[in-house]
Design an enzyme around this catalytic site. Structure first.
Site, short mmCIF file in Angstrom:
data_model
loop_
_atom_site.label_atom_id
_atom_site.label_comp_id
_atom_site.label_asym_id
_atom_site.label_seq_id
_atom_site.Cartn_x
_atom_site.Cartn_y
_atom_site.Cartn_z
N GLY A 491 -5.02 -22.54 5.30
CA GLY A 491 -3.74 -23.18 5.54
C GLY A 491 -2.79 -23.04 4.36
N GLY A 493 -2.70 -20.48 2.14
CA GLY A 493 -2.32 -19.11 1.82
C GLY A 493 -3.55 -18.23 1.71
N ASP A 605 -11.62 -33.73 -0.03
CA ASP A 605 -11.77 -32.61 0.90
C ASP A 605 -13.13 -31.95 0.70
OD1 ASP A 605 -11.03 -31.08 3.00
OD2 ASP A 605 -9.58 -29.84 1.91
#
Ligand SMILES: *[C@@H]1O[C@H](CO)[C@@H](O)[C@H](O)[C@H]1NC(C)=O
Ligand SMILES: *[C@@H]1O[C@H](CO)[C@@H](O)[C@H](O)[C@H]1NC(C)=O
Ligand SMILES: *[C@@H]1O[C@H](CO)[C@@H](O)[C@H](O)[C@H]1NC(C)=O
Ligand SMILES: *[C@@H]1O[C@H](CO)[C@@H](O)[C@H](O)[C@H]1NC(C)=O
Ligand SMILES: *[C@@H]1O[C@H](CO)[C@@H](O)[C@H](O)[C@H]1NC(C)=O
Ligand SMILES: *[C@@H]1O[C@H](CO)[C@@H](O)[C@H](O)[C@H]1NC(C)=O
Ligand SMILES: *[C@@H]1O[C@H](CO)[C@@H](O)[C@H](O)[C@H]1NC(C)=O
Ligand SMILES: *[C@@H]1O[C@H](CO)[C@@H](O)[C@H](O)[C@H]1NC(C)=O
Ligand SMILES: *[C@@H]1O[C@H](CO)[C@@H](O)[C@H](O)[C@H]1NC(C)=O
Ligand SMILES: *[C@@H]1O[C@H](CO)[C@@H](O)[C@H](O)[C@H]1NC(C)=O
Length: 882
Positions: A491, A493, A605
């Protein structure tokens, strides 16, 4: 977000009940104004109004014909070839047989006519007490204006008033009685606790009527002759959506027979394109230009024409970025009938922005697959307190303080917040100074909200930030971002492999410069990474922000992500020991994040794609783009908008938005499940009940059936006890109640314990092969060395019944305690700062507490690292204990 949550509480949804609607043709006036003969339009006959003068009370009207062909229009253009000119003030009066909501549709087209220039017309139109149009000047394109008025009298009085020096005209007129429910009685209102109730007393104007799925629905395909415009031109980003159509999938059991909306509206839809990375947080958004200063009813039409089983579609609905419906579960609303039409009405006020945007976003509810759908949309303007619907009467509220008390209140507030600001700034400065004095090398407790700007990136305040690379060097390293060197895409790059001039291999993450959020994450990641260095955290080598680039350069991780080694690739599968080592390594990285500095850092994350493996398969945690500094000492959590990856998100954090380290623990528990089961977190190709890994695995783990979820590649090396321990630990991480979850330190402890069990087991097996009869005989409680830890296994096996009954008592046996303490001592001796490359962390991580273990007896260790994964075969020399 708080407001959103609050809203959900008060939102009720109006479900379409099985009230069988019928189209009643009473009060159905269709008039082709100015025409001498009746006109058939879409199978409806529009009466020529000069044949029936009783309707019009004003005799002096002029009929005009268009002198050229009328333009193409969604309506049969024959309506637009004649018009009736009205001077001064004229009334149309329609006898109304049935009171209630009626549509008034006005057709205007200022065509060119000999002798009359219709484009100079300027007039107002009102119906009953409502102003529909004010100083209106029709354009040279056919326009249909649709209004809904609840008529409570015996006559509908439609008045045309021309502006001074001008005249009025009309091409066509429709007065249609509406079946119930087409206009809502009321609806919940956004940003208000009270639902909007007085809708019957108002007039409405249909501003937009849209069919999703990139298809027009023409009036002839709608029982009520509505035109549903295609949504495509209003979509903000067509790349994120997919247009779907399946009219046969609509199961209209409600008996509305297409009156709420025709089946061709429910049978087509625009859906989120979930082929994209399922972890990406996407929205589909439509934007509509509308008049500010009015309230609007927005009706969302939904129909699940894409799912094969109920419960598959859950999503959020936003109106102008405000959550309008949270976690809308279509199958629940339609009693599990797939394809049943359903609609939701919401009212919102538009104060100053001339724009209404509608978004469908994926829900982050625990097991919702990222998907969302919208089939149709109607936007209706509500008449305001002046009884007007015209934009000239818009009531835009200015935020002027109305009275002096308010002024005083504001002044007091301003002074108050200024004082608070001063005090805060003072406290911050003191804290900042202290933290610098305490440790010059590591920035840790700094206020995270300070935004790093261009200058501070470059100044010497961040000596440990790594190097700032020029774009030229980065291009050189990556062969000008050659696609051949592409090693990852996401998401944010692309990630390239690169080689620096000093032959160091690096991973180059090049962000796509698109959003404010991207810039924030970029800075956040550099700021975070620059604060710590640890063997189990991916280290920052440099960055480049030249020419708006957002490039971060990391150490290169030869073996890619853990995820790729678990599933979805041709890489050789990891064995159980490697998996355990990887989990231990990443848990150490996380443990350091949580405890290694004054304020915990929450990764937010944690997922298998963010655990990277170097050439020795050593695990390092990466991607700190959304990491956040943990709560202050005196607080238990940070309140923040929910971010993270789908499938890994802590449900408690989702529900409360309170972020703690325990959210990372939850995500880590999910990773552990991936590790042991070797399957993705969400696998939509599987049967419904197994799509969600967590749900499925927990079900079996709770039944003690680890074997049911075990990766088939691990079946050969079933080694019950360490796997069992691993499974139990994962299960504990996934406990819903935050307080009951272990810390990462606890998890680490358990994993290391599992690793010990595995090693001992393996050693036992080797010994077994040598001599079969020496094993498990010599249980001694006083004399241990690492070499005889095989005995520990016997002890714990002997106690296994008690252990399963009360997990807290696992280490209760003195023999075990002694053995464990011996281990800890050994590790402490072995380790000494091996883990931190940089100067020592500002605060030594403490040993995780573990059940009733008398921790006072154990010396504090800087980090837990009992076994060097790379040299598992050689147990360190251990001093004898006692
Ligand atoms: C439009 O109206 C004309 C005249 O009434 C008729 O001949 C024609 O078929 C109509 N076209 C459509 C598309 O309904
Ligand atoms: C004229 O309008 C009246 C009232 O709606 C209706 O009763 C009558 O039949 C109409 N006449 C014609 C010729 O259409
Ligand atoms: C409009 O056209 C009709 C025939 O379609 C004709 O009878 C009538 O005279 C015309 N009216 C004007 C004002 O030109
Ligand atoms: C139209 O109706 C309004 C309200 O009943 C009345 O005041 C006005 O005089 C009428 N105009 C004409 C031309 O009849
Ligand atoms: C129309 O308005 C009247 C009075 O406000 C109300 O009693 C009636 O229920 C309304 N009709 C409909 C269909 O909403
Ligand atoms: C709309 O109606 C036309 C004929 O009236 C029909 O040919 C067409 O298939 C219909 N379209 C839809 C989407 O129902
Ligand atoms: C349309 O929906 C029906 C019923 O759900 C289903 O059987 C059919 O396969 C679907 N058609 C397409 C093209 O998806
Ligand atoms: C439509 O829904 C009803 C339940 O309300 C069900 O009995 C029926 O089989 C469904 N029809 C189709 C074609 O799916
Ligand atoms: C979708 O858009 C809304 C409003 O702009 C925003 O609050 C929400 O976070 C977005 N959701 C996702 C998943 O991007
Ligand atoms: C819908 O959800 C509510 C609340 O969760 C539940 O009580 C109800 O049984 C559900 N209905 C269906 C049809 O699943």
């Amino acid at each position: 977000m708080k407001i959103h949550l609050f809203l959900i509480g008060i939102l009720f949804i109006f479900i379409l009940k099985c009230t069988c609607l019928e189209f009643d043709s009473t009060d159905n006036y269709l008039i082709d104004c100015g025409s001498r003969e009746n006109t058939r339009v879409d199978n409806r006959v529009f009466l020529a109004d000069n044949l029936n003068s009783s309707i019009l009370s004003t005799p002096e009207t002029i009929f005009v014909n268009a002198s050229s062909d009328s333009p193409s229009s969604i309506y049969n253009s024959s309506l637009y070839i004649t018009a009736r000119i009205l001077h001064g003030s004229s009334n149309y009066t329609f006898p109304i047989k049935k009171k209630g909501w009626h549509w008034i549709r006005l057709h205007f087209f200022s065509f060119f006519s000999e002798g009359f220039n219709l484009s100079s017309a300027k007039f107002s139109v009102s119906a009953q007490r409502f102003i529909l149009l004010k100083n209106f000047q029709p354009l040279n394109v056919p326009v249909v204006k649709e209004y809904a008025v609840n008529i409570t009298t015996d006559n509908l009085l439609l008045t045309f008033t021309s502006s001074p020096g001008s005249f009025a005209f009309i091409n066509g007129l429709e007065i249609v009685l509406l079946p119930g429910k087409v206009i809502p009685d009321g609806a919940p209102m956004i940003n208000s606790q009270q639902p909007y109730q007085s809708l019957q007393a108002q007039a409405l104007e249909t501003v937009r009527r849209v069919n999703m799925g990139n298809e027009d629905v023409l009036p002839q395909n709608d029982t009520l002759s509505r035109y549903w415009q295609s949504d495509k031109e209003h979509l903000i980003n067509t790349n994120l959506v997919e247009f779907v159509s399946n009219i046969t999938a609509v199961n209209d059991t409600s008996g509305n027979s297409g009156l709420i909306a025709p089946l061709s509206v429910y049978g087509t839809a625009t859906k989120l394109d979930s082929q994209l990375d399922p972890n990406i947080m996407i929205n589909m958004t439509w934007s509509f230009v509308v008049d500010p200063g009015f309230d609007y009813v927005v009706r969302f039409h939904f129909c699940d024409i894409i799912s094969h089983s109920p419960d598959s579609l859950i999503f959020n609905v936003f109106l102008n970025s405000v959550l309008a419906v949270r976690d809308l579960d279509l199958s629940n609303k339609t009693s599990n009938v797939l394809g049943a039409p359903y609609y939701v009405d919401v009212i919102t006020r538009l104060n100053d922005i001339p724009n209404l945007s509608v978004s469908i976003g994926r829900s982050v509810v625990k097991n919702a697959y990222p998907n969302g759908i919208l089939n149709g949309l109607e936007i209706m303007k509500i008449s305001n307190s002046k009884g007007s619907l015209d934009r000239l009467d818009a009531e835009i509220q200015t935020t002027k303080p109305a009275s002096t008390t308010k002024v005083w209140l504001i002044v007091a507030l301003a002074v108050g917040s200024f004082l608070i600001f001063i005090v805060l700034a003072f406290v911050l400065i003191v804290m900042f100074r202290r933290s610098r004095r305490r440790d010059n090398a590591v920035h840790s407790g700094e206020d995270h909200s300070i935004i790093i700007n261009q200058e501070s990136f470059e100044d010497s305040k961040h000596p440990q930030i790594g190097y700032r690379f020029t774009l030229l060097v980065v291009k050189e390293a990556t062969d000008n971002f050659s696609e051949n060197l592409l090693i990852g895409i996401g998401g944010f790059g692309k990630v390239y492999k690169g080689v620096l001039r000093d032959n160091r291999k690096v991973a180059v993450k090049r962000g796509v410069c698109q959003s404010q959020q991207g810039h924030k994450d970029f800075r956040n990641e550099i700021e975070m990474l620059s604060q710590f260095r640890h063997r189990h955290l991916v280290s920052l080598i440099g960055y480049c922000n030249e020419r708006d680039e957002m490039i971060i350069i990391y150490e290169y991780m030869e073996n890619g992500t853990l995820k790729n080694h678990l599933y979805g690739s041709n890489l050789p599968k990891l064995n159980w020991k490697q998996r355990l080592e990887i989990c231990i390594g990443s848990a150490r990285g996380l443990h350091y994040l949580h405890t290694g500095s004054a304020k915990a850092i929450i990764h937010r994350d944690v997922k298998s794609a963010n655990i990277l493996l170097d050439e020795n398969m050593m695990a390092k945690v990466g991607d700190f783009g959304i990491s956040k500094t943990g709560p202050e000492i005196d607080q238990t959590h940070v309140s923040t908008a929910v971010k993270g990856s789908f499938g890994y998100l802590d449900p408690d954090y989702l529900a409360t938005q309170k972020l703690t380290e325990k959210s990372d623990v939850y995500s880590f528990g999910v990773v552990m499940l991936e590790v042991i089961s070797g399957r993705p977190v969400i696998d939509p190709s599987l049967p419904r009940e197994t799509v969600n890994l967590v749900e499925w695995a927990l079900k079996w783990l709770r039944k003690g059936r680890l074997d049911k979820i075990l990766d088939p590649h691990l079946v050969d090396e079933i080694e019950d006890e360490s796997m069992q321990k691993f499974g139990e630990t994962a299960e504990k991480c996934l406990v819903e109640h935050v307080a009951d979850r272990p810390t990462v330190g606890d998890v680490l402890w358990n994993l290391e314990n599992a690793y010990q069990i595995l090693e001992n087991h393996q050693r036992l097996k080797e010994r077994n092969q040598v001599s079969n009869n020496q094993v498990g005989q010599s249980v001694s409680t006083t004399h241990y060395s690492m070499g005889s830890l095989g005995d520990l296994e016997n002890v714990s096996m002997g106690k296994s019944n008690a252990a399963t009954n009360n997990p807290q008592q696992e280490f209760a046996s003195t023999a075990q305690l002694v053995a464990l303490q011996a281990q800890v001592l050994a590790l402490t001796a072995q380790l000494q700062d091996q883990n931190t490359i940089d100067s020592q962390p500002p605060q030594a991580p403490t040993l995780p507490p573990m059940g009733p273990l008398p921790l006072g007896a154990v010396p504090q260790a800087p980090d837990l690292s009992p076994v060097e994964p790379s040299s598992p075969g050689a147990p360190p020399q251990v001093p004898k204990f006692q």
